[in-house]
Design a protein around this motif. Structure first.
Motif: not given
Length: 50
Positions: A16-21, A30-36, A40-46
């Motif tokens: 995870v640290s290497r990915i952040f770098t 910040a990673v989640a915002v960039q992915a969205r 990436l990663g369509a959210v299905d709350l169900g």
């Protein structure tokens, strides 16, 4: 995550640290915002990930 991937927790933390770098990001939010923003990663709350 570590248990499911059969990895040590320290290994996952290192990955995870290497990915952040590489992405020049500083936290998971910040990673989640960039992915969205990249579509990436369509959210299905169900559904729930186990």
């Amino acid at each position: 995550m570590a248990h499911r991937l059969l990895l040590a927790e320290k290994t996952v933390r290192n990955y995870v640290s290497r990915i952040f770098t590489k992405l020049d990001l500083h936290d998971r939010t910040a990673v989640a915002v960039q992915a969205r923003d990249a579509g990436l990663g369509a959210v299905d709350l169900g559904t729930r990930v186990r």
